[in-house]
Write a protein that holds these residues in place. Structure first.
Motif, PDB file in Angstrom:
ATOM      1  N   UNK A 179      32.493   5.640   2.764  1.00 60.42           N
ATOM      2  CA  UNK A 179      33.597   6.024   3.634  1.00 60.42           C
ATOM      3  C   UNK A 179      34.766   5.051   3.526  1.00 60.42           C
ATOM      4  N   UNK A 180      34.483   3.804   3.130  1.00 59.24           N
ATOM      5  CA  UNK A 180      35.532   2.782   3.055  1.00 59.24           C
ATOM      6  C   UNK A 180      35.757   2.286   1.631  1.00 59.24           C
ATOM      7  N   UNK A 181      35.150   2.946   0.642  1.00 64.36           N
ATOM      8  CA  UNK A 181      35.330   2.596  -0.769  1.00 64.36           C
ATOM      9  C   UNK A 181      35.083   1.107  -0.994  1.00 64.36           C
ATOM     10  N   UNK A 182      33.918   0.641  -0.534  1.00 61.89           N
ATOM     11  CA  UNK A 182      33.588  -0.780  -0.607  1.00 61.89           C
ATOM     12  C   UNK A 182      32.385  -1.012  -1.506  1.00 61.89           C
ATOM     13  N   UNK A 183      32.383  -2.177  -2.126  1.00 60.10           N
ATOM     14  CA  UNK A 183      31.236  -2.624  -2.904  1.00 60.10           C
ATOM     15  C   UNK A 183      30.539  -3.743  -2.124  1.00 60.10           C
ATOM     16  N   UNK A 184      29.224  -3.822  -2.269  1.00 59.45           N
ATOM     17  CA  UNK A 184      28.467  -4.826  -1.517  1.00 59.45           C
ATOM     18  C   UNK A 184      27.342  -5.370  -2.378  1.00 59.45           C
ATOM     19  N   UNK A 185      26.874  -6.536  -2.004  1.00 65.14           N
ATOM     20  CA  UNK A 185      25.757  -7.174  -2.703  1.00 65.14           C
ATOM     21  C   UNK A 185      24.508  -7.200  -1.843  1.00 65.14           C
ATOM     22  N   UNK A 186      24.679  -7.574  -0.572  1.00 66.95           N
ATOM     23  CA  UNK A 186      23.537  -7.731   0.322  1.00 66.95           C
ATOM     24  C   UNK A 186      23.408  -6.543   1.275  1.00 66.95           C
ATOM     25  N   UNK A 187      22.209  -6.341   1.792  1.00 70.93           N
ATOM     26  CA  UNK A 187      21.952  -5.350   2.836  1.00 70.93           C
ATOM     27  C   UNK A 187      21.189  -6.039   3.959  1.00 70.93           C
ATOM     28  N   UNK A 188      21.004  -5.309   5.079  1.00 71.16           N
ATOM     29  CA  UNK A 188      20.273  -5.941   6.176  1.00 71.16           C
ATOM     30  C   UNK A 188      18.798  -6.154   5.843  1.00 71.16           C
ATOM     31  N   UNK A 189      18.310  -5.592   4.732  1.00 66.51           N
ATOM     32  CA  UNK A 189      16.937  -5.879   4.318  1.00 66.51           C
ATOM     33  C   UNK A 189      16.754  -7.365   4.015  1.00 66.51           C
ATOM     34  N   UNK A 190      17.842  -8.027   3.574  1.00 65.38           N
ATOM     35  CA  UNK A 190      17.744  -9.477   3.337  1.00 65.38           C
ATOM     36  C   UNK A 190      17.434 -10.217   4.633  1.00 65.38           C
ATOM     37  N   UNK A 191      17.930  -9.704   5.756  1.00 60.54           N
ATOM     38  CA  UNK A 191      17.640 -10.322   7.055  1.00 60.54           C
ATOM     39  C   UNK A 191      16.194 -10.077   7.464  1.00 60.54           C
ATOM     40  N   UNK A 192      15.696  -8.863   7.233  1.00 60.78           N
ATOM     41  CA  UNK A 192      14.320  -8.576   7.637  1.00 60.78           C
ATOM     42  C   UNK A 192      13.305  -9.318   6.780  1.00 60.78           C
ATOM     43  N   UNK A 193      13.670  -9.636   5.547  1.00 64.03           N
ATOM     44  CA  UNK A 193      12.768 -10.394   4.673  1.00 64.03           C
ATOM     45  C   UNK A 193      12.866 -11.900   4.903  1.00 64.03           C
ATOM     46  N   UNK A 194      13.894 -12.334   5.598  1.00 63.36           N
ATOM     47  CA  UNK A 194      14.119 -13.765   5.801  1.00 63.36           C
ATOM     48  C   UNK A 194      14.322 -14.064   7.282  1.00 63.36           C
ATOM     49  N   UNK A 195      13.426 -13.512   8.101  1.00 64.02           N
ATOM     50  CA  UNK A 195      13.573 -13.655   9.549  1.00 64.02           C
ATOM     51  C   UNK A 195      13.590 -15.119   9.977  1.00 64.02           C
ATOM     52  N   UNK A 196      12.872 -15.967   9.246  1.00 68.44           N
ATOM     53  CA  UNK A 196      12.810 -17.388   9.612  1.00 68.44           C
ATOM     54  C   UNK A 196      14.125 -18.110   9.322  1.00 68.44           C
ATOM     55  N   UNK A 197      15.020 -17.484   8.566  1.00 70.53           N
ATOM     56  CA  UNK A 197      16.281 -18.130   8.198  1.00 70.53           C
ATOM     57  C   UNK A 197      17.474 -17.590   8.978  1.00 70.53           C
ATOM     58  N   UNK A 198      17.243 -16.663   9.900  1.00 74.76           N
ATOM     59  CA  UNK A 198      18.362 -15.995  10.548  1.00 74.76           C
ATOM     60  C   UNK A 198      19.136 -16.940  11.456  1.00 74.76           C
ATOM     61  N   UNK A 199      20.385 -17.131  11.118  1.00 75.64           N
ATOM     62  CA  UNK A 199      21.318 -17.874  11.956  1.00 75.64           C
ATOM     63  C   UNK A 199      22.721 -17.362  11.636  1.00 75.64           C
ATOM     64  N   UNK A 200      23.722 -17.962  12.265  1.00 73.73           N
ATOM     65  CA  UNK A 200      25.093 -17.486  12.072  1.00 73.73           C
ATOM     66  C   UNK A 200      25.495 -17.482  10.606  1.00 73.73           C
ATOM     67  N   UNK A 201      25.247 -18.603   9.927  1.00 73.67           N
ATOM     68  CA  UNK A 201      25.705 -18.740   8.543  1.00 73.67           C
ATOM     69  C   UNK A 201      25.007 -17.737   7.637  1.00 73.67           C
ATOM     70  N   UNK A 202      23.707 -17.538   7.841  1.00 70.67           N
ATOM     71  CA  UNK A 202      22.981 -16.597   6.991  1.00 70.67           C
ATOM     72  C   UNK A 202      23.496 -15.175   7.211  1.00 70.67           C
TER      73      UNK A 202
END
Length: 406
Positions: A179-202
């Motif tokens: 809808x916004x003609x955007x390219x991306x590298x990461x998805x929220x799956x990276x957050x679910x796989x790295x729950x122990x690393x979740x903070x503002x910067x991540x």
């Protein structure tokens, strides 16, 4: 300052000595050579060699270790699939062969900056917490993504200091980037796989910014595993995002599964989008009944939007409310041409049709979610929508918005 350990997982362990020489005079880091007692358990930063996309699981395995902060990947320069798979698995840097000394040192500098941001993020947030608004359709195809995308863009324009975010949680395939003609590298799956690393910067490292100022977090691809801990991580992820943004919109699926429920539990309001057709209203009613039974606290947050409204639909608003057993909070008139044109151009409505009533009225709707304290105090019933919940909603009049189709 305590030096950060650098461990190496390379096909030729002796190559680690070359890396060790590069950081020998850098007080920020301490190289740990393979085979030494200190290398028994990886910690700090790990530099891992990955040659094929089939081997990226080593990245998530390393990040699952509690003491590992980040993983840098060494790999072939021309393998786009491997680069994408590595970043989605959680790698923060991809260093192509042949490795250049300057690129490695620049990556270490970026690691230091991210680490500093993480330390700052651990402190309590003094700013006002933002709102989380979850949107879902009474059935597929009700125009939820059009509303979510354009609400996010308009909300970002309202608060330049704290823009809005949009999380694409539609399954099995999100569409927000289209809808916004955007390219991306990461998805929220990276957050679910790295729950122990979740903070503002991540979390900020996963977002991609649209030209409007709206930050997007893309949905995983159909084949991308979200992990068994996904529901718990979704709640944590949204709590972090609400501390960073004025408003977090979630483009949700018309499903009641654990991922959707995790988002709706965290939301301040759930906007259920329906149409004035009997099949859609019947599906919407079944979805409402399901939520009433399985998650009554979520059901109490629901506000109904009648999208693509036309007086010729054959079902009156009062009849729809009687069928649903709930009031309709907003009706959004149909404007198929404006909505589809914006989608095909990959632009928000405010860019493709800045003078359209559609754009102005979605902007008006966005102001109900992004308001200053003074505005909220002066806004009466409209401003109390989120402070007092369902009791206020029963008194809130129908708000007519012209022309939001899609």
């Amino acid at each position: 300052m305590t030096a950060v350990s650098i461990h190496f997982r390379l096909h030729h362990p002796e190559a680690a000595a070359s890396f060790a020489r590069l950081v020998a005079d850098d007080a920020r880091f301490s190289a740990v050579l393979p085979g030494t007692p200190e290398d028994a358990a990886a910690s700090g930063l790990v530099v891992a060699e990955v040659r094929t996309a089939q081997n990226v699981s080593v990245i998530s395995d390393l990040l699952a270790l509690p003491e590992v902060r980040e993983v840098f990947v060494l790999g072939p320069a021309q393998d786009a699939d491997l680069i994408l798979a590595s970043m989605r698995a959680g790698a923060t840097e991809y260093l192509p062969f042949p490795l250049k000394v300057g690129e490695f040192r620049a990556a270490l500098d970026r690691f230091t900056v991210r680490t500093a941001h993480s330390a700052q993020a651990a402190a309590p947030h003094p700013q006002r917490q933002g709102r989380v608004i979850h949107l879902l359709g009474g059935k597929p195809g009700t125009g939820v993504t059009t509303l979510a995308v354009n609400l996010g863009v308009e909300a970002s324009a309202l608060d330049g200091a704290r823009p809005a975010a949009l999380v694409d949680m539609r399954q099995p395939q999100g569409e927000v980037p289209l809808f916004l003609d955007m390219h991306y590298t990461h998805t929220w799956a990276a957050a679910t796989h790295n729950a122990h690393r979740l903070d503002d910067a991540f979390m900020q490292s996963l977002m991609v910014r649209h030209a409007s100022g709206l930050d997007i977090l893309a949905a995983p691809d159909r084949s991308e595993d979200t992990g068994s801990a996904a529901p718990q991580a979704i709640g944590t992820m949204l709590r972090i995002l609400r501390s960073l943004y004025s408003t977090v919109f979630v483009d949700g699926s018309p499903l009641v599964d654990e991922l959707s429920l995790a988002s709706m539990r965290e939301a301040d309001a759930v906007l259920m989008v329906t149409e004035l057709s009997l099949p859609c209203l019947a599906n919407t009613r079944r979805l409402l009944e399901t939520l009433d039974n399985v998650e009554p606290d979520v059901a109490d947050k629901i506000r109904i939007i009648a999208n693509r409204y036309t007086p010729k639909a054959g079902v009156a608003l009062a009849e729809a409310e009687e069928l649903l057993g709930r009031p309709i909070a907003w009706k959004v008139d149909e404007d198929y041409v404006a909505a589809v044109s914006a989608i095909n151009q990959g632009t928000p409505l405010r860019d493709s049709a800045p003078k359209s009533p559609l754009t102005r009225n979605i902007g008006k709707l966005a102001t109900t979610f992004v308001r200053t304290e003074a505005q909220r105090k002066a806004s009466g019933l409209f401003g109390r929508l989120f402070r007092n919940g369902a009791d206020d909603m029963a008194e809130t009049p129908l708000h007519v918005l012209q022309g939001a189709g899609g």
